[in-house]
Scaffold this motif. Sequence first.
Motif, PDB file in Angstrom:
ATOM      1  N   ALA A  44       0.838  -1.198   0.000  1.00 14.54           N
ATOM      2  CA  ALA A  44       0.000   0.000   0.000  1.00 14.54           C
ATOM      3  C   ALA A  44       0.874   1.250   0.000  1.00 14.54           C
ATOM      4  O   ALA A  44       0.637   2.195  -0.765  1.00 14.54           O
ATOM      5  N   LYS A  45       1.893   1.252   0.845  1.00 15.74           N
ATOM      6  CA  LYS A  45       2.786   2.412   0.942  1.00 15.74           C
ATOM      7  C   LYS A  45       3.578   2.607  -0.356  1.00 15.74           C
ATOM      8  O   LYS A  45       3.635   3.715  -0.899  1.00 15.74           O
ATOM      9  N   PHE A  46       4.170   1.525  -0.856  1.00 14.24           N
ATOM     10  CA  PHE A  46       4.948   1.634  -2.095  1.00 14.24           C
ATOM     11  C   PHE A  46       4.044   2.012  -3.264  1.00 14.24           C
ATOM     12  O   PHE A  46       4.406   2.852  -4.093  1.00 14.24           O
ATOM     13  N   GLY A  47       2.874   1.389  -3.341  1.00 10.11           N
ATOM     14  CA  GLY A  47       1.943   1.685  -4.434  1.00 10.11           C
ATOM     15  C   GLY A  47       1.525   3.142  -4.450  1.00 10.11           C
ATOM     16  O   GLY A  47       1.421   3.756  -5.510  1.00 10.11           O
ATOM     17  N   ALA A  48       1.289   3.709  -3.281  1.00  6.48           N
ATOM     18  CA  ALA A  48       0.911   5.124  -3.199  1.00  6.48           C
ATOM     19  C   ALA A  48       2.046   6.018  -3.672  1.00  6.48           C
ATOM     20  O   ALA A  48       1.819   6.982  -4.414  1.00  6.48           O
ATOM     21  N   ARG A  49       3.253   5.695  -3.264  1.00  9.96           N
ATOM     22  CA  ARG A  49       4.414   6.490  -3.703  1.00  9.96           C
ATOM     23  C   ARG A  49       4.634   6.353  -5.205  1.00  9.96           C
ATOM     24  O   ARG A  49       4.887   7.334  -5.899  1.00  9.96           O
ATOM     25  N   TYR A  50       4.548   5.133  -5.702  1.00  9.64           N
ATOM     26  CA  TYR A  50       4.732   4.870  -7.130  1.00  9.64           C
ATOM     27  C   TYR A  50       3.697   5.655  -7.944  1.00  9.64           C
ATOM     28  O   TYR A  50       4.030   6.314  -8.924  1.00  9.64           O
ATOM     29  N   THR A  51       2.452   5.595  -7.508  1.00 10.07           N
ATOM     30  CA  THR A  51       1.379   6.301  -8.196  1.00 10.07           C
ATOM     31  C   THR A  51       1.633   7.806  -8.219  1.00 10.07           C
ATOM     32  O   THR A  51       1.471   8.456  -9.259  1.00 10.07           O
ATOM     33  N   ALA A  52       2.058   8.351  -7.098  1.00 12.97           N
ATOM     34  CA  ALA A  52       2.331   9.790  -7.023  1.00 12.97           C
ATOM     35  C   ALA A  52       3.465  10.189  -7.962  1.00 12.97           C
ATOM     36  O   ALA A  52       3.381  11.213  -8.656  1.00 12.97           O
ATOM     37  N   VAL A  53       4.510   9.391  -8.009  1.00 13.37           N
ATOM     38  CA  VAL A  53       5.652   9.700  -8.881  1.00 13.37           C
ATOM     39  C   VAL A  53       5.245   9.615 -10.346  1.00 13.37           C
ATOM     40  O   VAL A  53       5.546  10.506 -11.147  1.00 13.37           O
ATOM     41  N   VAL A  54       4.538   8.557 -10.716  1.00 10.06           N
ATOM     42  CA  VAL A  54       4.120   8.394 -12.114  1.00 10.06           C
ATOM     43  C   VAL A  54       3.207   9.543 -12.536  1.00 10.06           C
ATOM     44  O   VAL A  54       3.383  10.125 -13.613  1.00 10.06           O
ATOM     45  N   ARG A  55       2.269   9.898 -11.686  1.00 13.56           N
ATOM     46  CA  ARG A  55       1.360  11.007 -12.026  1.00 13.56           C
ATOM     47  C   ARG A  55       2.116  12.333 -12.150  1.00 13.56           C
ATOM     48  O   ARG A  55       1.846  13.123 -13.052  1.00 13.56           O
ATOM     49  N   ALA A  56       3.064  12.571 -11.251  1.00 15.94           N
ATOM     50  CA  ALA A  56       3.856  13.808 -11.321  1.00 15.94           C
ATOM     51  C   ALA A  56       4.671  13.846 -12.610  1.00 15.94           C
ATOM     52  O   ALA A  56       4.766  14.899 -13.257  1.00 15.94           O
ATOM     53  N   LEU A  57       5.245  12.723 -12.981  1.00 20.39           N
ATOM     54  CA  LEU A  57       6.027  12.675 -14.219  1.00 20.39           C
ATOM     55  C   LEU A  57       5.145  12.890 -15.442  1.00 20.39           C
ATOM     56  O   LEU A  57       5.537  13.565 -16.392  1.00 20.39           O
ATOM     57  N   ARG A  58       3.952  12.336 -15.418  1.00 22.11           N
ATOM     58  CA  ARG A  58       3.036  12.508 -16.548  1.00 22.11           C
ATOM     59  C   ARG A  58       2.585  13.954 -16.685  1.00 22.11           C
ATOM     60  O   ARG A  58       2.301  14.414 -17.784  1.00 22.11           O
ATOM     61  N   GLU A  59       2.510  14.657 -15.568  1.00 20.89           N
ATOM     62  CA  GLU A  59       2.065  16.050 -15.589  1.00 20.89           C
ATOM     63  C   GLU A  59       3.213  17.038 -15.787  1.00 20.89           C
ATOM     64  O   GLU A  59       2.974  18.218 -15.999  1.00 20.89           O
ATOM     65  N   ALA A  60       4.445  16.561 -15.710  1.00 23.14           N
ATOM     66  CA  ALA A  60       5.606  17.442 -15.817  1.00 23.14           C
ATOM     67  C   ALA A  60       5.774  17.948 -17.244  1.00 23.14           C
ATOM     68  O   ALA A  60       5.393  17.291 -18.213  1.00 23.14           O
ATOM     69  N   ASP A  61       6.328  19.124 -17.347  1.00 18.27           N
ATOM     70  CA  ASP A  61       6.625  19.706 -18.650  1.00 18.27           C
ATOM     71  C   ASP A  61       8.004  19.218 -19.076  1.00 18.27           C
ATOM     72  O   ASP A  61       9.024  19.847 -18.781  1.00 18.27           O
ATOM     73  N   VAL A  62       8.032  18.065 -19.732  1.00 13.66           N
ATOM     74  CA  VAL A  62       9.283  17.422 -20.123  1.00 13.66           C
ATOM     75  C   VAL A  62       9.521  17.662 -21.618  1.00 13.66           C
ATOM     76  O   VAL A  62       8.617  17.443 -22.430  1.00 13.66           O
ATOM     77  N   PRO A  63      10.727  18.093 -21.984  1.00 16.17           N
ATOM     78  CA  PRO A  63      11.024  18.266 -23.406  1.00 16.17           C
ATOM     79  C   PRO A  63      10.809  16.957 -24.166  1.00 16.17           C
ATOM     80  O   PRO A  63      11.086  15.875 -23.639  1.00 16.17           O
TER      81      PRO A  63
END
Length: 78
Positions: A44-63
């Motif tokens: 549960a803890k790892f999944g929550a962190r993983y989800t947060a990181v993936v969502r942040a990366l998807r929303e990031a303004d990446v070249p």
Amino acid sequence: MDRDVGGIRCSEVLARLDDVLEGALDEGDRTRITTHVAGCPECAKFGARYTAVVRALREADVPPAVAAALDARLGNRG
């Protein structure tokens, strides 16, 4: 620790996290993973962190070049 909770092991849950986020699971797999996470604090803890990181990366303004390199590196071609 690789516990069996809800008929699925931690290692299997972790291997399927991307499928969880993409909604690419059938009802049986989704139920087993949800049951496992509900009974496994580590997943549960790892999944929550993983989800947060993936969502942040998807929303990031990446070249575009960086995004393509990351996709290739992670095996998400296509």
